[in-house]
Design a protein around this motif. Structure first.
Motif, mmCIF file in Angstrom:
data_model
loop_
_atom_site.group_PDB
_atom_site.id
_atom_site.type_symbol
_atom_site.label_atom_id
_atom_site.label_comp_id
_atom_site.label_asym_id
_atom_site.label_seq_id
_atom_site.Cartn_x
_atom_site.Cartn_y
_atom_site.Cartn_z
ATOM 1 N N LEU A 1 0.830 -1.209 0.000
ATOM 2 C CA LEU A 1 0.000 0.000 0.000
ATOM 3 C C LEU A 1 0.865 1.259 0.000
ATOM 4 O O LEU A 1 0.546 2.243 -0.679
ATOM 5 C CB LEU A 1 -0.949 -0.004 1.200
ATOM 6 C CG LEU A 1 -2.048 -1.063 1.161
ATOM 7 C CD1 LEU A 1 -2.765 -1.126 2.509
ATOM 8 C CD2 LEU A 1 -3.025 -0.802 0.026
ATOM 9 N N GLU B 1 2.297 1.696 -3.482
ATOM 10 C CA GLU B 1 1.245 2.148 -4.400
ATOM 11 C C GLU B 1 0.991 3.643 -4.231
ATOM 12 O O GLU B 1 0.825 4.367 -5.210
ATOM 13 C CB GLU B 1 -0.045 1.359 -4.172
ATOM 14 C CG GLU B 1 0.012 -0.060 -4.679
ATOM 15 C CD GLU B 1 -1.211 -0.883 -4.306
ATOM 16 O OE1 GLU B 1 -2.157 -0.341 -3.664
ATOM 17 O OE2 GLU B 1 -1.240 -2.080 -4.652
ATOM 18 N N GLY C 1 -7.240 -2.976 2.249
ATOM 19 C CA GLY C 1 -6.245 -3.716 1.481
ATOM 20 C C GLY C 1 -6.869 -4.886 0.746
ATOM 21 O O GLY C 1 -8.047 -5.231 0.973
#
Length: 117
Positions: free
Chosen positions: A11, A14, A41
């Motif tokens: 995460l 990203e 998630g």
């Protein structure tokens, strides 16, 4: 159940990729600010993603992204960071001008000190 550190790292990466696509001007707007996102998630669990901007000198900006589960792991989140290049002409905002400078990661245990480098 503890923090899934692999999912948290994914995460964080990203979010850094999103920042990289935005360019230097967006990074400068985050200086001395924080942006919080509550995300789910791929594992179905809730995560808190916080982006912070810091002046890294010479016109560059460092973005740090910290991810935790909102519980005790907020004290030791997974952190990834990147530094913008010094803005030089209009090419500084192109995605090709950004080079990843991911901070070496170290996961602490309570009472433990970081290793000397």
């Amino acid at each position: 159940m503890g923090l899934d550190r692999r999912m948290a790292a994914r995460l964080a990466e990203e979010r850094l990729d999103e920042w990289r696509r935005l360019g230097h001007d967006h990074w400068r707007a985050l200086l001395d600010q924080r942006e919080r996102r509550d995300v789910t998630g791929a594992d179905g669990r809730r995560y808190v993603v916080i982006s912070s901007g810091f002046d890294d000198g010479d016109g560059r900006v460092r973005i740090a992204v910290a991810v935790d589960d909102g519980g005790w792991f907020a004290l030791a989140p997974v952190v990834r960071a990147d530094v913008s290049p010094e803005p030089v002409g209009r090419d500084a905002d192109s995605p090709q001008a950004w080079s990843s400078a991911t901070v070496p990661q170290w996961t602490s245990k309570p009472g433990e000190r970081p290793p000397d480098e």
